[in-house]
Design a protein around this motif. Structure first.
Motif, PDB file in Angstrom:
ATOM      1  N   ALA A 102      -2.647  -1.002  -0.124  1.00 44.35           N
ATOM      2  CA  ALA A 102      -3.800  -1.183   0.758  1.00 44.35           C
ATOM      3  C   ALA A 102      -4.693  -2.320   0.269  1.00 44.35           C
ATOM      4  O   ALA A 102      -5.337  -3.000   1.063  1.00 44.35           O
ATOM      5  CB  ALA A 102      -4.596   0.114   0.864  1.00 44.35           C
ATOM      6  N   VAL A 103      -4.713  -2.531  -1.046  1.00 47.67           N
ATOM      7  CA  VAL A 103      -5.485  -3.633  -1.617  1.00 47.67           C
ATOM      8  C   VAL A 103      -5.040  -4.962  -1.016  1.00 47.67           C
ATOM      9  O   VAL A 103      -5.840  -5.849  -0.725  1.00 47.67           O
ATOM     10  CB  VAL A 103      -5.331  -3.659  -3.163  1.00 47.67           C
ATOM     11  CG1 VAL A 103      -5.924  -4.934  -3.749  1.00 47.67           C
ATOM     12  CG2 VAL A 103      -5.983  -2.434  -3.785  1.00 47.67           C
ATOM     13  N   ALA A 104      -3.716  -5.096  -0.824  1.00 55.07           N
ATOM     14  CA  ALA A 104      -3.177  -6.359  -0.325  1.00 55.07           C
ATOM     15  C   ALA A 104      -3.158  -6.447   1.198  1.00 55.07           C
ATOM     16  O   ALA A 104      -3.173  -7.546   1.754  1.00 55.07           O
ATOM     17  CB  ALA A 104      -1.760  -6.544  -0.867  1.00 55.07           C
ATOM     18  N   LEU A 105      -3.115  -5.309   1.884  1.00 56.80           N
ATOM     19  CA  LEU A 105      -2.824  -5.322   3.319  1.00 56.80           C
ATOM     20  C   LEU A 105      -3.945  -4.803   4.213  1.00 56.80           C
ATOM     21  O   LEU A 105      -4.031  -5.183   5.381  1.00 56.80           O
ATOM     22  CB  LEU A 105      -1.556  -4.478   3.562  1.00 56.80           C
ATOM     23  CG  LEU A 105      -0.854  -4.605   4.910  1.00 56.80           C
ATOM     24  CD1 LEU A 105      -0.453  -6.056   5.176  1.00 56.80           C
ATOM     25  CD2 LEU A 105       0.372  -3.703   4.947  1.00 56.80           C
ATOM     26  N   ASP A 106      -4.801  -3.948   3.695  1.00 57.75           N
ATOM     27  CA  ASP A 106      -5.780  -3.266   4.538  1.00 57.75           C
ATOM     28  C   ASP A 106      -7.011  -4.121   4.777  1.00 57.75           C
ATOM     29  O   ASP A 106      -8.039  -3.977   4.118  1.00 57.75           O
ATOM     30  CB  ASP A 106      -6.170  -1.922   3.900  1.00 57.75           C
ATOM     31  CG  ASP A 106      -7.049  -1.092   4.827  1.00 57.75           C
ATOM     32  OD1 ASP A 106      -6.922  -1.253   6.056  1.00 57.75           O
ATOM     33  OD2 ASP A 106      -7.858  -0.299   4.320  1.00 57.75           O
ATOM     34  N   ARG A 107      -6.894  -5.017   5.759  1.00 63.44           N
ATOM     35  CA  ARG A 107      -8.002  -5.908   6.095  1.00 63.44           C
ATOM     36  C   ARG A 107      -8.239  -5.886   7.592  1.00 63.44           C
ATOM     37  O   ARG A 107      -7.295  -5.728   8.379  1.00 63.44           O
ATOM     38  CB  ARG A 107      -7.688  -7.340   5.643  1.00 63.44           C
ATOM     39  CG  ARG A 107      -7.502  -7.476   4.139  1.00 63.44           C
ATOM     40  CD  ARG A 107      -7.168  -8.909   3.723  1.00 63.44           C
ATOM     41  NE  ARG A 107      -6.838  -8.977   2.311  1.00 63.44           N
ATOM     42  CZ  ARG A 107      -5.746  -9.554   1.809  1.00 63.44           C
ATOM     43  NH1 ARG A 107      -4.871 -10.118   2.619  1.00 63.44           N
ATOM     44  NH2 ARG A 107      -5.520  -9.587   0.516  1.00 63.44           N
ATOM     45  N   PRO A 108      -9.484  -6.057   8.030  1.00 62.75           N
ATOM     46  CA  PRO A 108      -9.770  -6.093   9.467  1.00 62.75           C
ATOM     47  C   PRO A 108      -8.952  -7.196  10.147  1.00 62.75           C
ATOM     48  O   PRO A 108      -8.792  -8.294   9.604  1.00 62.75           O
ATOM     49  CB  PRO A 108     -11.268  -6.405   9.528  1.00 62.75           C
ATOM     50  CG  PRO A 108     -11.813  -5.956   8.200  1.00 62.75           C
ATOM     51  CD  PRO A 108     -10.710  -6.201   7.219  1.00 62.75           C
ATOM     52  N   GLY A 109      -8.413  -6.882  11.311  1.00 64.17           N
ATOM     53  CA  GLY A 109      -7.624  -7.867  12.057  1.00 64.17           C
ATOM     54  C   GLY A 109      -6.143  -7.815  11.763  1.00 64.17           C
ATOM     55  O   GLY A 109      -5.349  -8.461  12.451  1.00 64.17           O
ATOM     56  N   ASN A 110      -5.735  -7.045  10.741  1.00 63.87           N
ATOM     57  CA  ASN A 110      -4.314  -6.895  10.436  1.00 63.87           C
ATOM     58  C   ASN A 110      -3.705  -5.785  11.289  1.00 63.87           C
ATOM     59  O   ASN A 110      -4.291  -4.711  11.431  1.00 63.87           O
ATOM     60  CB  ASN A 110      -4.092  -6.571   8.955  1.00 63.87           C
ATOM     61  CG  ASN A 110      -4.328  -7.780   8.056  1.00 63.87           C
ATOM     62  OD1 ASN A 110      -4.623  -8.870   8.544  1.00 63.87           O
ATOM     63  ND2 ASN A 110      -4.207  -7.582   6.768  1.00 63.87           N
ATOM     64  N   VAL A 111      -2.538  -6.068  11.836  1.00 64.02           N
ATOM     65  CA  VAL A 111      -1.797  -5.108  12.657  1.00 64.02           C
ATOM     66  C   VAL A 111      -0.454  -4.870  11.979  1.00 64.02           C
ATOM     67  O   VAL A 111       0.250  -5.825  11.635  1.00 64.02           O
ATOM     68  CB  VAL A 111      -1.591  -5.637  14.088  1.00 64.02           C
ATOM     69  CG1 VAL A 111      -0.859  -4.603  14.937  1.00 64.02           C
ATOM     70  CG2 VAL A 111      -2.916  -6.005  14.719  1.00 64.02           C
ATOM     71  N   VAL A 112      -0.108  -3.593  11.782  1.00 66.08           N
ATOM     72  CA  VAL A 112       1.017  -3.266  10.902  1.00 66.08           C
ATOM     73  C   VAL A 112       2.023  -2.352  11.598  1.00 66.08           C
ATOM     74  O   VAL A 112       1.653  -1.385  12.266  1.00 66.08           O
ATOM     75  CB  VAL A 112       0.511  -2.547   9.616  1.00 66.08           C
ATOM     76  CG1 VAL A 112       1.666  -2.227   8.677  1.00 66.08           C
ATOM     77  CG2 VAL A 112      -0.547  -3.400   8.911  1.00 66.08           C
ATOM     78  N   ALA A 113       3.306  -2.677  11.431  1.00 68.00           N
ATOM     79  CA  ALA A 113       4.397  -1.752  11.752  1.00 68.00           C
ATOM     80  C   ALA A 113       5.093  -1.423  10.438  1.00 68.00           C
ATOM     81  O   ALA A 113       5.231  -2.286   9.567  1.00 68.00           O
ATOM     82  CB  ALA A 113       5.379  -2.378  12.730  1.00 68.00           C
ATOM     83  N   ILE A 114       5.526  -0.173  10.293  1.00 66.73           N
ATOM     84  CA  ILE A 114       6.108   0.284   9.030  1.00 66.73           C
ATOM     85  C   ILE A 114       7.571   0.658   9.227  1.00 66.73           C
ATOM     86  O   ILE A 114       7.921   1.376  10.174  1.00 66.73           O
ATOM     87  CB  ILE A 114       5.346   1.501   8.468  1.00 66.73           C
ATOM     88  CG1 ILE A 114       3.863   1.155   8.264  1.00 66.73           C
ATOM     89  CG2 ILE A 114       5.965   1.967   7.166  1.00 66.73           C
ATOM     90  CD1 ILE A 114       3.023   2.324   7.785  1.00 66.73           C
ATOM     91  N   LEU A 115       8.412   0.172   8.329  1.00 63.94           N
ATOM     92  CA  LEU A 115       9.820   0.569   8.262  1.00 63.94           C
ATOM     93  C   LEU A 115      10.012   1.380   6.990  1.00 63.94           C
ATOM     94  O   LEU A 115       9.666   0.919   5.898  1.00 63.94           O
ATOM     95  CB  LEU A 115      10.726  -0.662   8.241  1.00 63.94           C
ATOM     96  CG  LEU A 115      12.220  -0.408   7.994  1.00 63.94           C
ATOM     97  CD1 LEU A 115      12.820   0.456   9.095  1.00 63.94           C
ATOM     98  CD2 LEU A 115      12.972  -1.728   7.879  1.00 63.94           C
TER      99      LEU A 115
END
Length: 397
Positions: A157-170
């Motif tokens: 989350a430190v690297a990825l959890d930012r406003p404006g980021n949209v994520v799909a998970i595999l």
């Protein structure tokens, strides 16, 4: 019968029994149960190598603690929960092991937890990751040196959890994958997760799953990311690289660390960020330096992701046994290990008293394509300390 005769017979019986008892008392038996065959074979072999190497290091090459010889029994669970459960029961009941270490896969670990409780013996979980192992399926005989899903998720989350980021998970369609996604969702406060794709371990064709992810992400506003939480071989990374998702759809890859062969594909994603459990070039401490040097000497290669885990488990075992003076009484070991700190190749770990999860640092990285290495090199952005990650206690103890 005359009293003196009884005393003499008792003395004679003691004389016959004591050599065997003495022999048993001078051994500490440890079972290491891992998926030596199956999709996680590479992980298991690294864990076993690291465990043996760690015992040797922690005992100064003597393989002795408290005047007792450490004896290691290896067992293959084949990645199957029923096989792992039976192997652990046999280790405790037939081989009379004092401590068990393993397994590789989370579904196998979940099957093994009740066995440890039944036999009232410690199971030190390494490297199975699912939160439920030290969560709702936990019992007091379970300790874990491996990281859990929440530690992975909090660090990433430190690297990825930012406003404006949209994520799909595999992710894998098993306890490892689903617990990992559940944890990721709990730590994602700013980014938006729009799709979860689960595929079985052993999947060879990732085309359809990746196409579903592309369909969900390609028209989303914002910074688009494919986050991969994958365990086992084959991996989806070569196919992801072939699809050139960033160039075609603006979809960037985000993932955690992995074993070196899997990170060969990372070389196609320079600049990719994530968080990992271990990479041999990152931690700077005497234990890691010793492990790296010994591994190069023995195998002519660097130690890998799960080598460090096996080494850490060995350090925990020897630290605990040293503190008890070689006493393997389970209750004494539990009281010793709760809150116990110990050195590892990653740095210091501490078993949290509430759920026996090892609290440990994780490492925020950025991939560099270095021609000197076959794999994408994770360069340290910063160490994420245990106190920075609000890892929940999930066992309702």
């Amino acid at each position: 019968m005359h009293r003196r005769t009884l005393i003499a017979l008792a003395a004679l019986a003691t004389a016959f029994v004591s050599p065997l008892a003495l022999s048993q008392a001078k051994e500490i038996k440890i079972a290491i149960i891992a998926s030596k065959t199956g999709p996680l074979e590479a992980y298991a072999k690294q864990t076993i190598v690291g465990f043996h190497m760690g015992l040797n290091y922690a005992t100064g090459g003597t393989m002795m603690v408290g005047g007792k010889k450490l004896v290691v029994i290896e067992k293959d669970d084949q990645g199957k929960p029923d096989v792992g459960k039976a192997a652990l029961a046999a280790a405790y009941a037939d081989e009379k092991v004092d401590i068990a270490v393993g397994p590789t896969a989370s579904p196998v670990a979940l099957a093994m937890l009740p066995v440890a409780e039944e036999y009232k013996k410690i199971l030190l979980v390494e490297p199975a990751v699912a939160d439920s192992i030290t969560g709702d399926k936990w019992n007091k005989y379970i300790f874990r040196t491996g990281r859990n899903s929440s530690q992975d998720a909090a660090a990433n989350a430190v690297a990825l959890d930012r406003p404006g980021n949209v994520v799909a998970i595999l992710a894998n369609d098993n306890a490892f994958g689903r617990d990992g996604v559940k944890a990721a969702k709990s730590f994602m406060k700013n980014a938006k997760i729009v799709h979860e794709e689960y595929l079985p371990v052993g999947t060879t064709d990732f085309t359809a799953g990746l196409q579903r992810i592309v369909d969900k992400l390609k028209d989303q506003p914002g910074n688009k990311y494919l986050s991969v939480g994958w365990s086992g071989s084959p991996t989806p990374f070569p196919k992801i690289a072939d699809l050139d998702l960033e160039k075609r759809y603006g979809i960037k890859l985000a993932t955690g660390g992995n074993i070196l062969p899997a990170m060969v594909a990372y070389k196609s994603f320079p600049g990719m960020e994530g968080a990992l459990y271990y990479y041999f070039g990152i931690p700077k401490n005497p234990v890691n330096e010793a492990m790296v040097a010994q591994h190069y000497k023995q195998f002519k290669t660097p130690p890998d992701f799960f080598t460090a885990g096996g080494f850490s488990a060995a350090m925990a075992v020897v630290t605990a046994l040293t503190k008890t003076g070689g006493d393997t009484n389970t209750n004494k070991l539990i009281s010793t290990m709760e809150g116990m700190s110990f050195d590892t190749p990653k740095g210091k770990m501490t078993f949290r008293k509430e759920d026996h999860q090892a609290m440990q640092s994780m490492f925020h990285f950025r991939i560099k394509a270095d021609p000197a290495f076959a794999w994408g090199v994770p360069e340290l952005v910063r160490e994420i300390k245990p106190e920075e990650m609000a890892i929940p206690i999930l066992n309702k103890r």
